[in-house]
Write a protein that holds these residues in place. Structure first.
Motif, short mmCIF file in Angstrom:
data_model
loop_
_atom_site.label_atom_id
_atom_site.label_comp_id
_atom_site.label_asym_id
_atom_site.label_seq_id
_atom_site.Cartn_x
_atom_site.Cartn_y
_atom_site.Cartn_z
N THR A 1 -2.58 -0.47 -8.46
CA THR A 1 -3.68 0.30 -9.04
C THR A 1 -3.44 1.79 -8.89
O THR A 1 -4.40 2.58 -8.92
CB THR A 1 -5.02 -0.09 -8.40
OG1 THR A 1 -4.94 0.13 -6.98
CG2 THR A 1 -5.34 -1.56 -8.67
N THR A 2 -2.18 2.19 -8.73
CA THR A 2 -1.81 3.61 -8.67
C THR A 2 -1.39 4.06 -10.07
O THR A 2 -0.42 3.54 -10.61
CB THR A 2 -0.66 3.83 -7.68
OG1 THR A 2 -1.05 3.36 -6.39
CG2 THR A 2 -0.29 5.30 -7.60
N THR B 1 -3.33 9.38 -0.53
CA THR B 1 -4.34 8.50 0.00
C THR B 1 -3.82 7.08 -0.11
O THR B 1 -3.00 6.79 -0.98
CB THR B 1 -5.68 8.65 -0.74
OG1 THR B 1 -6.68 7.87 -0.08
CG2 THR B 1 -5.56 8.19 -2.18
N GLU B 2 -4.23 6.21 0.76
CA GLU B 2 -3.72 4.85 0.73
C GLU B 2 -4.39 4.07 -0.39
O GLU B 2 -5.61 4.06 -0.53
CB GLU B 2 -3.98 4.15 2.07
CG GLU B 2 -3.16 4.72 3.21
CD GLU B 2 -3.29 3.91 4.48
OE1 GLU B 2 -4.17 3.02 4.53
OE2 GLU B 2 -2.51 4.14 5.43
N GLU B 3 -3.57 3.41 -1.22
CA GLU B 3 -4.08 2.59 -2.31
C GLU B 3 -3.01 1.59 -2.70
O GLU B 3 -1.83 1.75 -2.39
CB GLU B 3 -4.48 3.46 -3.52
CG GLU B 3 -3.35 4.30 -4.07
CD GLU B 3 -3.81 5.27 -5.14
OE1 GLU B 3 -4.84 5.02 -5.79
OE2 GLU B 3 -3.14 6.29 -5.33
N SER B 4 -3.43 0.56 -3.40
CA SER B 4 -2.50 -0.47 -3.84
C SER B 4 -1.52 0.09 -4.86
O SER B 4 -1.90 0.87 -5.74
CB SER B 4 -3.28 -1.65 -4.46
OG SER B 4 -2.41 -2.50 -5.18
N THR C 1 1.14 5.75 -0.54
CA THR C 1 0.40 7.02 -0.39
C THR C 1 0.89 8.03 -1.42
O THR C 1 0.96 9.22 -1.15
CB THR C 1 0.60 7.59 1.03
OG1 THR C 1 2.00 7.67 1.31
CG2 THR C 1 -0.08 6.71 2.05
N VAL D 1 0.85 -1.19 0.00
CA VAL D 1 0.00 0.00 0.00
C VAL D 1 0.88 1.23 0.00
O VAL D 1 1.85 1.33 0.77
CB VAL D 1 -0.93 0.00 1.22
CG1 VAL D 1 -1.72 1.31 1.31
CG2 VAL D 1 -1.88 -1.18 1.16
#
Length: 821
Positions: free
Chosen positions: A55-56, A49-52, A45, A43
């Motif tokens: 998928t960034t 924002t926190e995301e994989s 940032t 994960v």
């Protein structure tokens, strides 16, 4: 050519087998396979924002704490080994504590207090204003992220090259900690302690302290002492309170790093510059030429006491004492921050309040020879306050947002006190005040269940003010008579605010800038394992001033825009991941270092807006877990770039008894010989800090035993040839001068080099003790971290300088962990 293309295509087709993405190395291979049947996700940032990571929709490399330890990432300069398109040079004409970071060819070799870096560094969300803070130690990290490309719409500061996002571990609600000790080559010793303590319900504290010390890996043959040594104290404390709907984290850190001088060596010198009165300097320079046989030896001696100069005896005692100073470096950096997160229904409010301080001082005998060609006292002081507010959340099921505002105020000073050819110390000194305000917003809209659009905009207002106090002789009153200055007094300013007095020598310059940044993108989750994106971004780097060449106007912001597309994919039941990014960058109004004739200054070096560049490239990151306990990781970047034809030029002043075609008449020499100003097109010169090829490949094998795990790690990182301050000679120059320019170009580039690092560890199950041995630069490669050759051409001092990289080091260590869950 066809054969070369076929070979390249064959190499790229084999990448899924040979290469890997270090972002995934945060988890031990067997843990990743047990938890997810393959490679565990991470994960990030990168978009606040926190995301994989998978998928960034941008090019980002991330490493977790385990990967950081195995890759031996102990300071920012080590990031070059684990992220594509990132080069970090060390070695400075002032102090050693500078990190010159370039991403995708966007860098800055003069990021002084009135000139911002192209790549931003953030620690726990706080922007680090000065690169003199960029080489501070890294300890007890949660994650390290490297964002490539313009970052204008989300992060606190607007940057054109990218960002290094350093996230330290937060306090947790249970007792845990660790003790580490290391010893190694050059009498290296290191002690690190981490303690996390719960204090009350929802309240916990975390404290980290590290001390390391090593002898110098180089030798100063003239002073008979080490060089390239280092001593460091590092301390960080964090206090975190969590409750329903909000949390508060207070943090403070301190780092002090000292050494006995940089390892600067004479790469070469220009015989044309050392004739007549300066001929006596040539033998000393010739005796100190840097070769493989004296690779870690310097002959630098510091300053020279000019006792034959009658003015020297009139200087105050404290100024006279400075002429006896030996080379040294000292960096003190610290800061405090407070981060508040508040949940407001479907929305979140975040506040980041911070203070950062840095003070760096040093003395370098820049030519590295027994001859007193150039010694420089250099340093900078910076204090900055910043405040960022951010609001994020969902407006509808399809639409989400992040918006915020940022403001900062930085004050400080920079100085460069140089002794040239054994004369009296000159004093270039300037105070600076930098203010920044920005507002940004970014929207995300789900067009379908698998297709998402993003749009972001930011506007920035920058204020820059400098007050120059340049003096020809350090220690004399500003109004003391001195020949050769604009007004015949010691105050060496072209446009002073008032007539220089015994205490006043000021020239104030101020300028305001404003500019937009944007981000537009589209991403598509084509399947559970395939993610594609395309984006275009724009950003700008603030304008500023040349403190040393004080007669010059401000340079304007440089502007960068790019297009990027990428694909992030998982294969073979998540045992193989391949991430690819393609990009093209346009930079206009570039802030470049040029050599030209400045009014009231003469031939000098300074920063101005001059040139448009194009950079394009491809980046590959892959991770593979081919069998139980094995993880193969690596990356590759292929880059190229050039200036737009006719967009960059400089004026070279040439002495000639006969008129020069295409050149304008200039003031003659003191002897009455005619001179001419000739404009030179520089668009054919190489871009700085842009290696055309860079790659890293590594492997970690974990072998489970009855009492613990045996972990074997090896990594090889290669960076291609780099240019530093390339030059182009005018067609009207003489053959001898053209040869000097050609030699400067040869001495102004570093050859490509590869470094092999390794680590073997045995992790006991009970007690929780890790025993390990490590080695860096195991093949004892002799390489250069940077070259400084912009003093070589006509009008300069006639010297080129090498900065040798670290030699082979080996060591052993032990880490004991306790507590935890």
């Amino acid at each position: 050519m066809r054969t070369s293309k076929l070979m390249l295509a064959t190499m790229l087709s084999g990448l899924p087998v040979a290469m890997a993405q270090p972002a995934q190395a945060q988890v031990a291979p067997q843990e990743a396979q047990e938890q997810s049947g393959g490679i565990q996700d991470i994960v990030v940032t990168a978009r606040r924002t926190e995301e994989s990571l998978q998928t960034t929709p941008l090019a980002v490399t991330a490493l977790g704490d385990v990967a950081i330890q195995r890759a031996q990432i102990v300071s920012v300069q080590d990031v070059q080994r684990v992220a594509p398109s990132v080069v970090i040079s060390t070695g400075s004409a002032s102090t050693s504590g500078f990190a010159f970071v370039s991403i995708r060819g966007q860098g800055n070799l003069q990021p002084l207090i009135a000139n911002d870096p192209a790549v931003a560094t953030y620690i726990d969300g706080v922007y680090i204003a000065r690169p003199s803070q960029g080489l501070t130690d890294l300890h007890d990290l949660q994650r390290l992220e490297v964002l490539r490309g313009p970052q204008g719409t989300l992060f606190g500061r607007n940057t054109t090259g990218g960002a290094i996002n350093i996230l330290s571990k937060d306090p947790v609600d249970h007792l845990e900690g660790s003790l580490k000790g290391e010893v190694g080559s050059y009498a290296y010793r290191d002690v690190e302690a981490v303690l996390n303590v719960p204090l009350a319900e929802g309240l916990a504290a975390r404290l980290v302290y590290d001390f390391h010390d090593r002898n110098g890996y180089g030798n100063n043959a003239r002073l008979n002492r080490d060089v390239g040594d280092q001593k460091s104290h590092f301390l960080r404390g964090k206090l975190k309170y969590e409750s329903d709907g909000f949390d508060v984290t207070m943090s403070g850190d301190y780092n002090k790093i000292t050494d006995m001088g940089q390892l600067a060596q004479t790469a070469g010198f220009n015989p044309l510059s050392f004739q007549g009165p300066l001929a006596a300097f040539a033998p000393g320079l010739a005796s100190a030429i840097h070769t493989k046989d004296n690779w870690y030896t310097t002959y630098a001696g510091g300053l020279t006491r000019p006792t034959t100069n009658p003015t020297f005896a009139t200087l105050p005692p404290d100024i006279q004492a400075r002429y006896s100073q030996l080379p040294f470096d000292k960096l003190v950096a610290y800061g405090f921050s407070g981060v508040v997160n508040i949940d407001i229904g479907e929305h979140k409010l975040k506040s980041i309040t911070a203070y950062r301080y840095s003070d760096s001082d040093g003395l370098i005998d820049l030519d590295g020879s027994p001859s007193p060609v150039l010694a420089v006292f250099g340093g900078a002081h910076s204090e900055s306050y910043s405040q960022e507010l951010q609001l994020s959340g969902n407006i509808t099921d399809q639409l989400s947002y992040i918006l915020g505002g940022y403001a900062s105020r930085e004050t400080g000073f920079e100085y460069s006190r140089s002794q040239i050819f054994g004369g009296l110390i000159r004093n270039s000194f300037g105070d600076a005040k930098n203010t920044t305000k920005g507002a940004y917003a970014q929207l995300y809209y789900n067009l379908t269940d698998s297709v998402r659009a993003v749009g972001g905009f930011r506007y920035t207002w920058d204020g820059r003010e400098v007050v120059l106090h340049n003096q020809q002789v350090l220690g004399l009153a500003p109004n003391a008579p001195v020949a050769g200055t604009p007004f015949g007094v010691n105050c060496n300013l072209v446009n002073p605010d008032q007539t220089p007095t015994a205490t006043q020598c000021n020239q104030t310059q101020s300028k305001n800038f404003s500019y937009p940044a944007w981000n537009l993108g589209l991403d598509w989750q084509a399947s559970e394992d395939i993610f594609l994106y395309v984006a275009t971004r724009g950003a700008a780097k603030a304008g500023g001033f040349n403190i040393r060449a004080g007669s010059l106007p401000a340079f304007s912001p440089e502007k960068v825009k790019d297009v990027e597309s990428g694909i992030k994919a998982s294969w073979l039941d998540n045992r193989l991941r391949t991430n690819v990014a393609l990009f093209h960058t346009w930079k206009s109004n570039a802030q470049v270092i040029v050599n030209a004739v400045a009014p009231g200054v003469g031939v000098t070096q300074y920063t101005q807006n001059n040139g448009d560049t194009r950079v394009w490239g491809a980046e590959f990151e892959v991770v593979a877990a081919p069998w139980s306990g094995m993880e193969i990781s690596g990356n590759l970047s292929l880059l190229d770039g050039k200036y737009k034809a006719g967009s960059i030029s400089e004026v070279q002043r040439i002495t000639s008894a006969t008129p020069l075609t295409g050149c304008a008449a200039a003031p003659p020499t003191a002897a009455g010989v005619p001179r001419y100003d000739c404009t030179v097109d520089l668009s054919g010169r190489a871009l700085t800090q842009l290696p055309k090829i860079q790659f890293s490949i590594g492997a970690t094998q974990t072998i489970a035993l009855s009492t613990g795990d045996l972990i074997l790690h090896i990594n090889y990182a290669y960076v291609g040839k780099q240019h530093f301050n390339p030059v182009v000679a005018s067609d009207q120059q003489t053959a001898a001068v053209k040869a000097a320019y050609a030699q400067e170009n040869a001495l102004g580039e570093t050859a490509g080099y590869g470094l092999l690092n390794g680590r073997i560890a045995y992790q006991l199950k009970d007690p929780n003790i890790e025993l390990y041995v490590y080695g860096r630069n195991l093949t004892a490669k002799k390489y250069l971290s940077r070259r400084f050759s912009d003093l070589y051409q006509t009008g300069g001092l006639g010297v080129a300088v090498d900065y040798a990289g670290d030699p082979r080091v080996v060591g052993i260590g032990m880490r004991y962990r306790f507590g935890g869950q």
